[in-house]
Scaffold this active site. Structure first.
Site, PDB file in Angstrom:
ATOM      1  N   HIS A 180     -11.636  -6.359  -2.996  1.00  0.00           N
ATOM      2  CA  HIS A 180     -11.048  -5.713  -1.784  1.00  0.00           C
ATOM      3  C   HIS A 180     -11.613  -6.286  -0.411  1.00  0.00           C
ATOM      4  O   HIS A 180     -12.848  -6.687  -0.669  1.00  0.00           O
ATOM      5  CB  HIS A 180     -10.956  -4.262  -2.085  1.00  0.00           C
ATOM      6  N   GLY A 181     -11.058  -5.563   0.567  1.00  0.00           N
ATOM      7  CA  GLY A 181     -11.827  -5.861   1.913  1.00  0.00           C
ATOM      8  C   GLY A 181     -12.401  -7.145   2.212  1.00  0.00           C
ATOM      9  O   GLY A 181     -13.458  -7.237   2.772  1.00  0.00           O
ATOM     10  N   SER A 197       0.855  -1.347   0.028  1.00  0.00           N
ATOM     11  CA  SER A 197      -0.147  -0.026   0.037  1.00  0.00           C
ATOM     12  C   SER A 197       0.972   1.481   0.015  1.00  0.00           C
ATOM     13  O   SER A 197       2.019   1.100   0.252  1.00  0.00           O
ATOM     14  CB  SER A 197      -0.860  -0.024   1.287  1.00  0.00           C
ATOM     15  N   ASP A 229      -0.853  -1.588  -4.164  1.00  0.00           N
ATOM     16  CA  ASP A 229      -2.438  -1.445  -3.553  1.00  0.00           C
ATOM     17  C   ASP A 229      -2.738  -0.042  -3.558  1.00  0.00           C
ATOM     18  O   ASP A 229      -2.202   0.836  -2.808  1.00  0.00           O
ATOM     19  CB  ASP A 229      -2.289  -1.994  -2.204  1.00  0.00           C
ATOM     20  N   GLY A 267     -10.766  -3.056   6.798  1.00  0.00           N
ATOM     21  CA  GLY A 267     -10.624  -2.971   8.105  1.00  0.00           C
ATOM     22  C   GLY A 267     -11.110  -4.364   8.820  1.00  0.00           C
ATOM     23  O   GLY A 267     -11.780  -5.047   8.281  1.00  0.00           O
ATOM     24  N   ASN A 325      -8.139  -9.737  -1.849  1.00  0.00           N
ATOM     25  CA  ASN A 325      -7.359  -8.968  -0.837  1.00  0.00           C
ATOM     26  C   ASN A 325      -7.520  -9.234   0.487  1.00  0.00           C
ATOM     27  O   ASN A 325      -8.696  -8.886   0.830  1.00  0.00           O
ATOM     28  CB  ASN A 325      -7.678  -7.257  -1.338  1.00  0.00           C
ATOM     29  N   ILE A 326      -6.473  -9.450   0.950  1.00  0.00           N
ATOM     30  CA  ILE A 326      -6.503  -9.565   2.635  1.00  0.00           C
ATOM     31  C   ILE A 326      -5.359  -9.027   3.335  1.00  0.00           C
ATOM     32  O   ILE A 326      -3.927  -9.292   2.964  1.00  0.00           O
ATOM     33  CB  ILE A 326      -6.462 -11.399   2.812  1.00  0.00           C
ATOM     34  N   ASP A 327      -5.859  -8.104   4.315  1.00  0.00           N
ATOM     35  CA  ASP A 327      -4.655  -7.498   4.923  1.00  0.00           C
ATOM     36  C   ASP A 327      -4.949  -7.461   6.249  1.00  0.00           C
ATOM     37  O   ASP A 327      -4.084  -7.957   7.448  1.00  0.00           O
ATOM     38  CB  ASP A 327      -4.537  -5.884   4.569  1.00  0.00           C
ATOM     39  N   SER A 328      -6.107  -6.954   6.682  1.00  0.00           N
ATOM     40  CA  SER A 328      -6.621  -7.138   8.412  1.00  0.00           C
ATOM     41  C   SER A 328      -6.361  -8.462   8.933  1.00  0.00           C
ATOM     42  O   SER A 328      -6.028  -8.500  10.009  1.00  0.00           O
ATOM     43  CB  SER A 328      -8.010  -6.677   8.318  1.00  0.00           C
TER      44      SER A 328
HETATM   45  O1  G3H Z   1      -6.691  -1.453   1.602  1.00  0.00           O
HETATM   46  C1  G3H Z   1      -5.912  -0.968   2.606  1.00  0.00           C
HETATM   47  C2  G3H Z   1      -4.886  -1.967   3.010  1.00  0.00           C
HETATM   48  O2  G3H Z   1      -5.505  -2.720   4.252  1.00  0.00           O
HETATM   49  C3  G3H Z   1      -3.526  -1.055   3.450  1.00  0.00           C
HETATM   50  O3  G3H Z   1      -3.592  -0.574   4.638  1.00  0.00           O
HETATM   51  O4  G3H Z   1      -2.452   1.713   4.099  1.00  0.00           O
HETATM   52  O5  G3H Z   1      -2.655   0.881   6.504  1.00  0.00           O
HETATM   53  O6  G3H Z   1      -1.033  -0.205   4.849  1.00  0.00           O
HETATM   54  P1  G3H Z   1      -2.548   0.531   4.876  1.00  0.00           P
HETATM   55  P1  13P Z   2      -9.176  -5.956   4.467  1.00  0.00           P
HETATM   56  O1  13P Z   2      -9.069  -4.862   5.371  1.00  0.00           O
HETATM   57  O2  13P Z   2     -10.326  -6.790   4.430  1.00  0.00           O
HETATM   58  O3  13P Z   2      -7.975  -7.165   4.817  1.00  0.00           O
HETATM   59  O4  13P Z   2      -8.957  -5.592   3.170  1.00  0.00           O
HETATM   60  C1  13P Z   2      -7.447  -5.377   2.429  1.00  0.00           C
HETATM   61  C2  13P Z   2      -7.659  -4.926   1.047  1.00  0.00           C
HETATM   62  O5  13P Z   2      -8.504  -4.476   0.480  1.00  0.00           O
HETATM   63  C3  13P Z   2      -6.340  -4.285   0.631  1.00  0.00           C
HETATM   64  O6  13P Z   2      -6.237  -3.499  -0.418  1.00  0.00           O
HETATM   65 ZN    ZN Z   3      -8.159  -2.347  -0.755  1.00  0.00          ZN
END
Ligand code: G3H
Ligand code: 13P
Ligand code: ZN
Length: 330
Positions: A232-233, A56, A93, A190, A275-278
């Site tokens: 996403h998300g 990101s 991202d 999130g 997409n998986i971050d959280s």
């Molecule tokens: O879509 C957003 C991602 O979860 C990236 O989050 O900008 O805090 O790294 P960040």
């Molecule tokens: P999450 O917050 O659901 O993990 O989504 C991450 C995302 O879409 C990054 O672009």
């Molecule tokens: Zn995203």
């Protein structure tokens, strides 16, 4: 100018064509540091899954683009050393401007997202087209977005989501030339994707979120047969980690994600990138909190980062095998 081809990376073209045909989604996992990257590579090599390493704008600011690029190069060599050369994409991202996308393309990224979803339609088209024209000169693939997700996208916070309008997708894709399209069908960024008011509760008091709008996804698929769609998300917000965080001094409230069955269903459709971050943040933070709480005399970072890396690895393997269906596809 650094070409991703010299770093052992690939773009998303063939990866997505295979995923759409094969009825699975490629995982796009965000990373900012070494332990996250190690966990992603270990999990994807062990499950023989292709992978998209996602950076990101916040990650760029946090970790430095030169370091990130060389970490991605290191990841391809690490995968080789682990015994299996999986296809690896380095992806920007939520790129917020032409300049950010250009900088990533010039620095060895093999794929970029230009997120013009907050702009008026015509401005989104113009910006996305400009990025595509530059990216394609270097064989870099581009993801665009139509529709707005609720939640936090880097510095942009959307209070309310706007679903993607299927009537716009053909025009957007043909005018911009994007290689994939992120859509809004009810996911959000999130760990608090829905308010308790938007959910129902089961007999154990667990929040059950509203279902994704598969009807919109189906309409989009009909309009763009075989075209790669991105979600996403898509974290499922594992309650075991929410609980772990809260049992060891954390304060998460009403955290709720997208149920895994719905992501499994989406993966079988034209959705070919999830997409998986959280979820990674939750697994890592939960494990670190637990270890520090249980072993207060430890002060070597490896003593808590090591278990956190292992928890991440297990979680990513589970996603690849049981949710996205990408295991065995590399
Ligand atoms: O879509 C957003 C991602 O979860 C990236 O989050 O900008 O805090 O790294 P960040
Ligand atoms: P999450 O917050 O659901 O993990 O989504 C991450 C995302 O879409 C990054 O672009
Ligand atoms: Zn995203």
């Amino acid at each position: 100018m650094v070409s991703y081809k010299d770093l052992g990376l690939v773009n998303t073209k063939e990866m997505f064509a295979k995923a759409v045909k094969g009825g699975y989604a490629v995982p796009a996992y965000n990373f900012n540091n070494m332990e996250q990257l190690q966990a992603i590579i270990m999990a994807c090599v062990e499950t023989k899954s292709p992978v998209i390493l996602q950076v990101s704008k916040g990650a760029r600011d946090y970790a430095n683009i030169n370091l990130l690029r060389n970490m991605a190069r290191g990841a391809t060599e690490y995968a080789h050393e682990l015994g299996y050369d999986i296809p690896i994409v380095l992806h920007l991202d939520h790129g917020d401007s032409f300049e950010t996308c250009k900088d990533c393309i010039d620095n060895g990224f093999s794929s970029v997202m230009i997120d013009g979803s907050h702009l008026p339609y015509d401005e989104n088209v113009a910006l996305t087209k400009k990025v595509v024209e530059y990216a394609h000169k270097y064989d870099v693939t581009v993801e665009g977005e139509l529709g707005v997700l609720a939640g936090i996208e880097d510095d942009v916070v959307a209070e309310k989501s706007h679903y993607t309008q299927p009537s716009e997708v053909i025009d957007f894709v043909s005018k911009t030339g994007v290689d994939s399209l992120a859509i809004s069908i009810g996911t959000s960024h999130g760990a608090n994707k829905f308010t308790p008011e938007q959910c129902t509760r089961n007999s154990d008091g667990i929040l059950i979120p509203p279902p994704l709008r598969f009807d919109i996804l189906e309409e989009i698929e009909k309009k763009l047969p075989g075209f790669p769609i991105v979600l996403h998300g898509s974290s499922s917000v594992p309650q075991e980690y929410v609980k772990m965080i809260n049992e060891h001094g954390g304060k998460l409230k009403d955290s709720v994600g997208i149920p895994e069955e719905q992501l499994r269903k989406a993966s079988k459709s034209a959705v070919c990138k999830i997409n998986i971050d959280s979820d990674g943040r939750l697994a890592m933070t939960g494990t670190i909190r637990r270890v520090l709480d249980e072993k207060p005399a430890d002060f070597d970072p490896r003593k808590y980062l090591g278990p956190a890396r292992e928890a991440l690895k297990q979680m990513y393997m589970h996603k690849n095998r049981d949710v996205l269906g990408s295991a065995g596809q590399a």
